[in-house]
Scaffold this active site. Structure first.
Site, PDB file in Angstrom:
ATOM      1  CE  LYS A  68      -3.647   2.292   2.581  1.00 39.68           C
ATOM      2  NZ  LYS A  68      -4.605   2.239   3.678  1.00 39.68           N
TER       3      LYS A  68
ATOM      4  CD  GLU B 230       9.234  -6.130   7.097  1.00 35.58           C
ATOM      5  OE1 GLU B 230       8.931  -5.036   6.547  1.00 35.58           O
ATOM      6  OE2 GLU B 230       9.055  -6.354   8.303  1.00 35.58           O
TER       7      GLU B 230
ATOM      8  N   GLY C  31      -4.891  -2.154   4.936  1.00 41.74           N
ATOM      9  CA  GLY C  31      -4.137  -3.317   4.443  1.00 41.74           C
ATOM     10  C   GLY C  31      -4.829  -4.632   4.751  1.00 41.74           C
ATOM     11  NE  ARG C  32      -6.482  -3.928  10.896  1.00 42.20           N
ATOM     12  CZ  ARG C  32      -5.807  -2.787  11.007  1.00 42.20           C
ATOM     13  NH1 ARG C  32      -4.642  -2.651  10.383  1.00 42.20           N
ATOM     14  NH2 ARG C  32      -6.273  -1.785  11.717  1.00 42.20           N
TER      15      ARG C  32
ATOM     16  CD  GLU D  86      -1.847  -4.536  11.426  1.00 48.90           C
ATOM     17  OE1 GLU D  86      -0.629  -4.744  11.516  1.00 48.90           O
ATOM     18  OE2 GLU D  86      -2.419  -4.464  10.318  1.00 48.90           O
TER      19      GLU D  86
ATOM     20  CG  HIS E  81      -4.781 -36.344  16.003  1.00 48.59           C
ATOM     21  ND1 HIS E  81      -5.071 -37.573  16.551  1.00 48.59           N
ATOM     22  CD2 HIS E  81      -5.734 -36.133  15.047  1.00 48.59           C
ATOM     23  CE1 HIS E  81      -6.110 -38.103  15.925  1.00 48.59           C
ATOM     24  NE2 HIS E  81      -6.542 -37.243  15.011  1.00 48.59           N
TER      25      HIS E  81
ATOM     26  CE  LYS F  70       5.921  -1.203  10.209  1.00 39.79           C
ATOM     27  NZ  LYS F  70       4.967  -0.581   9.303  1.00 39.79           N
TER      28      LYS F  70
END
Ligand code: F6P
Length: 539
Positions: A216, A222, A276-277, A362, A393, A502
């Site tokens: 965005k 990253e 973003g999410r 978030e 399990h 950050k």
């Protein structure tokens, strides 16, 4: 004499409202009641607490609620102004107050031709212009008309992004692989750990590989680092001129895309009103559209739209996302649950819990309300989960016999997407058995074999995990999160909490290759010193 204007008074914190007090008293009144009692006392319970809407069947009956709980929780939602804030969100009012932005992800799924005017612009038209560009591109890649620089058709699509620019498309691609073009390979690279990019590219051929760089802001370290290294991998083999045939971008920031070296004509846009999410229905979902085709993507958006319409119009007491959100409030604030497990009985939904972690944690991991007050009650729960039956399990032991309250969402489908023999019946038998065992337990004289039961689950069923159903599930949880954030009086659309780490990482990064004196705390200083002594210099 003019009266001085004063700022509107903030409402009282939600935990100081009469409805909150009524819910506390109601909770105390239910103490000692169990799911066994509740089912025995009301033969209609399963029917009255199971709702079907927008292609989803949601069974709330195995939760610690009565009709009165639902009615009081709905009253709480009204006291928090849920209906008004929902309508504001859909209308494009800047409900993300701290950033002065709308949160208009619902506009991404408006039908073609439906106008929604915000600040003089028809966002519905803008959305469909971009969807058409995406569709043309996706068709060109799928048909082989879009070739790499040497004329070879694209065989592998690598999405580079992180957070909402990765989790949505990665989760949705994995969920919808049966609907994808199997001639194409899709990879998702998010982590800055070089192993992530290495593993994604190790068996790919630059001539047939297309990168979709999704960010965005186009400022995320990253993503830019991975995209830069991917670009070098390509250029080393095919030369600089090959870049425009192998790199496209998805962003809101054309200048940064161009500065990075991607031609803005190869950029697909979205808008600052898409968080973003909440962005998988925008151009952020381009890799998904290439995978399942524009028609499949249309169905995905249509599924979201069905739930949007239901959320907008159904009364709170019969509104699926609202009820899921209110149950979340009930367990978090009145019954002390710290977590919620999301347990999809569908291997294709393996990434769905991770996707929901960002969506929920978030959005609602906030300790300050919209009026700047520190909240005096718990907010966003810890969201986690794994597909069933695998989880059975591994960690279900703790859910069945441990000491903690863990409300679970069990998600399942009537039909297998990849049928083999009786696998699917066995899978679904397990889902149904787990909800029964958790709710009703088992008596035994042996304390080790005694199951208390009374452990709550919500069962969400649908016909099949197809594009429309995935869209419905995503919108269901988006609006659940919104409901909870609204009751808590928090802004679910900012994420300032991710910033401090950050900033510190960027300072430490500069210190790693040097021997400059360190001025962090003693623990961080010592760890940096150890890393300096053991690291390999960048080659
Ligand atoms: O650091 C958190 C975050 O800002 C998320 O909210 C977002 O989804 C992610 O980083 C990626 O951001 P971008 O799409 O701008 O690269």
């Amino acid at each position: 004499m003019a009266t001085p204007t004063s700022a509107p008074q903030p409402p009282p914190p939600i935990d100081e409202t009469p409805t909150w007090a009524a819910l506390t008293a109601h909770r105390d009144g239910l103490a000692g009641t169990s799911l066994r009692h509740l089912f025995a006392a009301d033969p209609d319970r399963a029917g009255s607490l199971t709702l079907e809407a927008a292609g989803l069947r949601v069974d709330l009956s195995k939760n610690w609620v009565t009709a009165e709980t639902i009615s009081l929780l709905s009253e709480l939602a009204r006291a928090a102004g849920l209906e008004e804030r929902r309508d504001q969100m859909f209308a494009g009012t800047p409900v993300n107050e701290s950033e002065g932005r709308a949160a208009l992800h619902t506009a991404l799924r408006l039908p073609a031709g439906e106008r929604l005017e915000v600040d003089g612009a028809d966002v519905g038209a803008d959305v469909h212009i971009e969807l058409s560009r995406m569709a043309a591109f996706a068709d060109a890649v799928r048909s082989g008309r879009w070739t790499g620089a040497t004329g070879e058709p694209i065989r592998a699509v690598v999405n580079i992004g992180i957070g909402g620019s990765d989790l949505g498309p990665a989760m949705a691609y994995h969920a919808l692989r049966p609907w994808s073009d199997r001639r194409l390979t899709f990879r998702y690279v998010s982590n800055i750990d070089p192993s992530a990019l290495h593993e994604a590219l190790v068996d790919l051929d630059p001539e047939t590989t297309l990168f979709i760089v999704v960010s965005k802001t186009f400022g995320t370290i990253e993503t830019l680092t991975n995209a830069g290294s991917a670009r070098r991998w390509l250029v080393d083999d095919l030369g600089e001129d090959a870049v425009p045939r192998h790199f496209v971008a998805v962003s809101t920031n054309a200048d940064r895309v161009e500065a990075f070296g991607i031609d803005p004509t190869n950029m697909f846009g979205f808008w600052d009103w898409v968080g973003g999410r909440y962005s998988v229905g925008s151009a952020v979902g381009l890799s998904l559209m290439v995978a399942i085709g524009p028609d499949g993507f249309d169905e995905f958006l249509a599924g979201m739209r069905e739930v949007d319409e239901h959320f907008r119009s159904a009364p709170l007491e019969a509104n699926l996302p609202v009820l899921l959100g209110l149950l979340g409030i009930w367990y978090t604030n009145f019954l002390g649950a710290e977590t919620v497990a999301v347990l999809p009985y569908a291997d294709h939904l393996a990434r769905f819990p991770a996707y929901l972690q960002q969506l929920d944690m978030e959005s609602n991991g906030k300790g300050v309300d919209r009026w700047g007050r520190r909240v005096g009650y718990a907010t966003g729960p810890i969201v986690w989960g794994e597909p069933g039956t695998n989880g059975q399990h591994a960690f279900y032991q703790l859910i069945h016999q441990g000491t903690r309250l863990i409300p679970c969402d069990m998600i399942g489908f009537a039909q297998a997407t990849d049928p083999i023999g009786d696998h699917h019946d066995r899978l679904m038998a397990n889902l149904l058995a787990q909800t029964e065992a958790l709710a009703f337990g088992q008596d035994s004289d042996d304390p080790n074999r005694f199951f208390t039961g009374n452990r709550p689950t919500t069962t969400i069923l649908a016909e099949q995990l197809d594009p429309a159903t995935l869209g419905r599930l995503i919108a269901l949880y988006e609006h659940k999160v919104f409901t909870m954030g609204t009751v808590w009086g928090i802004n679910s659309f900012d994420q300032f909490g991710v910033e401090l780490g950050k900033v510190l990482a960027s300072a430490i990064e500069g210190e790693l290759p040097t021997d400059t004196p360190l001025a962090h705390d003693a623990s961080t200083n010592a760890a940096i010193a150890w890393y300096r002594a053991h690291r390999h210099p960048v080659s």
